[in-house]
Design a protein around this motif. Structure first.
Motif, short mmCIF file in Angstrom:
data_model
loop_
_atom_site.label_atom_id
_atom_site.label_comp_id
_atom_site.label_asym_id
_atom_site.label_seq_id
_atom_site.Cartn_x
_atom_site.Cartn_y
_atom_site.Cartn_z
N PRO A 299 0.82 -1.22 0.00
CA PRO A 299 0.00 0.00 0.00
C PRO A 299 0.85 1.26 0.00
CG PRO A 299 -0.77 -1.58 1.65
CD PRO A 299 0.58 -2.05 1.18
N ASP A 300 0.26 2.33 -0.40
CA ASP A 300 0.94 3.62 -0.46
C ASP A 300 1.54 3.99 0.89
OD1 ASP A 300 1.70 6.15 -1.52
OD2 ASP A 300 -0.08 7.05 -0.65
N GLY A 301 2.84 4.27 0.89
CA GLY A 301 3.52 4.72 2.09
C GLY A 301 3.84 3.65 3.10
N ARG A 302 3.65 2.39 2.75
CA ARG A 302 3.92 1.29 3.67
C ARG A 302 5.21 0.56 3.29
NH1 ARG A 302 -0.11 0.16 7.34
NH2 ARG A 302 -1.51 1.96 7.40
N GLU B 44 14.26 10.90 -6.35
CA GLU B 44 12.95 11.35 -5.87
C GLU B 44 11.86 10.34 -6.25
OE1 GLU B 44 12.60 16.01 -5.46
OE2 GLU B 44 13.04 15.48 -7.54
N PRO B 45 12.08 9.07 -5.91
CA PRO B 45 11.09 8.05 -6.28
C PRO B 45 9.88 8.10 -5.36
CG PRO B 45 12.76 7.06 -4.90
CD PRO B 45 13.16 8.51 -5.09
N ARG B 46 8.82 7.48 -5.80
CA ARG B 46 7.67 7.25 -4.93
C ARG B 46 7.68 5.82 -4.41
NH1 ARG B 46 2.55 9.31 -8.14
NH2 ARG B 46 1.53 8.82 -6.15
N VAL B 47 8.48 4.97 -5.07
CA VAL B 47 8.61 3.58 -4.65
C VAL B 47 10.10 3.26 -4.55
CG1 VAL B 47 8.20 1.16 -5.26
CG2 VAL B 47 6.46 2.89 -5.77
N LEU B 48 10.49 2.64 -3.44
CA LEU B 48 11.86 2.17 -3.26
C LEU B 48 11.85 0.65 -3.23
CD1 LEU B 48 13.66 4.27 -0.47
CD2 LEU B 48 14.44 3.91 -2.82
N LEU C 74 13.51 5.00 6.70
CA LEU C 74 12.46 4.44 5.83
C LEU C 74 11.10 4.48 6.52
CD1 LEU C 74 14.31 1.33 4.33
CD2 LEU C 74 13.88 3.54 3.23
N ARG C 75 11.09 4.21 7.83
CA ARG C 75 9.82 4.23 8.56
C ARG C 75 9.15 5.61 8.48
NH1 ARG C 75 6.86 0.12 9.86
NH2 ARG C 75 5.99 1.30 11.58
N GLY C 76 9.95 6.65 8.47
CA GLY C 76 9.38 7.99 8.48
C GLY C 76 9.37 8.68 7.13
N SER C 77 9.77 7.98 6.08
CA SER C 77 9.94 8.62 4.77
C SER C 77 8.63 8.86 4.02
CB SER C 77 10.86 7.77 3.89
OG SER C 77 10.22 6.55 3.52
N GLY C 78 7.60 8.07 4.32
CA GLY C 78 6.37 8.17 3.56
C GLY C 78 6.42 7.48 2.21
N LEU C 79 7.55 6.87 1.87
CA LEU C 79 7.70 6.17 0.59
C LEU C 79 7.05 4.79 0.66
CD1 LEU C 79 11.43 7.04 -0.15
CD2 LEU C 79 9.43 7.99 -1.32
N THR C 80 6.66 4.30 -0.50
CA THR C 80 6.23 2.90 -0.63
C THR C 80 7.49 2.07 -0.80
OG1 THR C 80 4.18 3.61 -1.70
CG2 THR C 80 4.86 1.31 -2.03
N VAL C 81 7.71 1.10 0.09
CA VAL C 81 8.97 0.37 0.10
C VAL C 81 8.72 -1.14 0.04
CG1 VAL C 81 11.10 -0.10 1.40
CG2 VAL C 81 10.06 2.18 1.49
N LEU C 82 9.39 -1.79 -0.90
CA LEU C 82 9.43 -3.25 -0.97
C LEU C 82 10.88 -3.66 -0.78
CD1 LEU C 82 7.93 -5.94 -1.56
CD2 LEU C 82 8.55 -5.63 -3.96
N THR C 83 11.14 -4.43 0.26
CA THR C 83 12.53 -4.76 0.58
C THR C 83 12.69 -6.24 0.91
OG1 THR C 83 14.40 -4.26 2.05
CG2 THR C 83 12.20 -4.08 3.00
N ALA C 84 13.75 -6.83 0.41
CA ALA C 84 14.12 -8.18 0.79
C ALA C 84 15.11 -8.10 1.94
CB ALA C 84 14.75 -8.92 -0.39
N LEU C 85 14.88 -8.88 2.98
CA LEU C 85 15.74 -8.87 4.15
C LEU C 85 16.00 -10.30 4.61
CD1 LEU C 85 13.97 -6.02 6.15
CD2 LEU C 85 16.30 -5.90 5.27
N HIS C 86 17.24 -10.56 5.02
CA HIS C 86 17.57 -11.85 5.62
C HIS C 86 17.32 -11.83 7.13
CE1 HIS C 86 19.00 -14.51 2.55
NE2 HIS C 86 19.87 -13.64 2.09
N ASP C 87 17.54 -10.68 7.75
CA ASP C 87 17.41 -10.57 9.20
C ASP C 87 15.94 -10.43 9.57
OD1 ASP C 87 17.37 -9.66 11.90
OD2 ASP C 87 19.44 -8.97 11.69
#
Length: 271
Positions: A26-29, A156-160, A181-194
């Motif tokens: 979702p937007d901003g999540r 200046e992306p809207r999605v990272l 990232l938590r406070g950026s307001g960007l839509t973020v999809l991230t792969a994490l091992h931890d």
């Protein structure tokens, strides 16, 4: 901007690396993608930043198919940090960060005052301002990682899209990056091992195994001992952070075998 992976499938050599994957950001999540090595995390992310074309299915940006957009247009909306991000040319940190403006400029136009200020802010956020004149070839892995995140922000992306963004980072910079990232307001999809970092930073988590989605949901819903044992093959106890109440995993280490007695070891060559 909402990002959706709809029935995404990637096949290679007759095998499905990603199989009918459905994820919505979702937007901003912030949505974290987790799973064992080879589970399809990076393959799915490559489809989002268009390094890979899916065999079937689609990636949608606010309902529009990503494949219908020109590459320059999608690069104005989506910035990526990839596992393979490397800079072998002898550019300074400042020059590398400025490359993030490429989707917005034509030819060799000099940066505007606004763009220079944008680069300065990104370098400050990622704690690399003091490295501005250094060659990227002289940086440590963690320093280079922070430079590449700064370059992504300058787009200046809207999605990272971030593939293992905390790789090489010390704990202070891991926390700083995820807090940003938590406070950026960007839509973020991230792969994490931890998994503990994923639980702390992500609004929801998608768990992959062998290219398929096992489950998704809020970290507290997803991260439980049964799932960890099933997907990752390890035993874990779930505790909760004393302040945020985010689930945190304490892993049970399997007992190791006792060292062989000295008289059971093979003899080396005689001198």
């Amino acid at each position: 901007m909402t990002l959706v992976l709809r029935d995404l499938t990637v096949e290679a050599a007759g095998r499905a690396l990603v199989d009918r994957l459905n994820i919505e950001v979702p937007d901003g999540r912030i949505v974290g993608v987790v799973g064992p090595n080879g589970s399809g995390k990076s393959t799915a992310l490559r489809c989002v930043y268009r390094a890979l074309r899916p065999t079937s299915g689609a990636v949608l940006l606010d309902g529009a198919e990503l494949a219908s957009l020109k590459l320059r247009d999608s690069a104005r909306s989506i910035a990526a940090l990839t596992q393979e991000s490397r800079t072998e040319l002898d550019f300074t940190v400042e020059e590398v960060v400025a490359l993030g403006r490429a989707p917005h400029t034509r030819g060799n136009q000099p940066l505007t005052a606004h763009e220079r200020a944008l680069c300065a802010r990104a370098m400050d956020r990622l704690d690399v301002t003091h490295l501005a004149e250094r060659s990227v070839l002289t940086l440590s892995g963690g320093e280079r990682q922070r430079v590449l995140v700064a370059r992504a922000l300058v787009q200046e992306p809207r999605v990272l899209v971030l593939d293992e963004p905390t790789n090489h980072l010390d704990i202070r910079h891991q926390v700083q990056l995820l807090s940003f990232l938590r406070g950026s307001g960007l839509t973020v999809l991230t792969a994490l091992h931890d998994l503990n970092l994923a639980a702390a930073a992500c609004d929801s988590i998608a768990v992959l195994s062998e290219g398929s989605l096992v489950t998704s949901g809020r970290p507290a819903e997803v991260l439980n001992p049964e799932l960890i044992r099933k997907v990752f093959g390890v035993d874990a106890t779930v505790v909760h952070h004393p302040r945020s109440q985010a689930p945190q995993l304490v892993y049970d280490l399997a007992p190791t075998s006792s060292p062989a007695p000295a008289d059971a070891l093979p003899e080396g060559p005689h001198s």
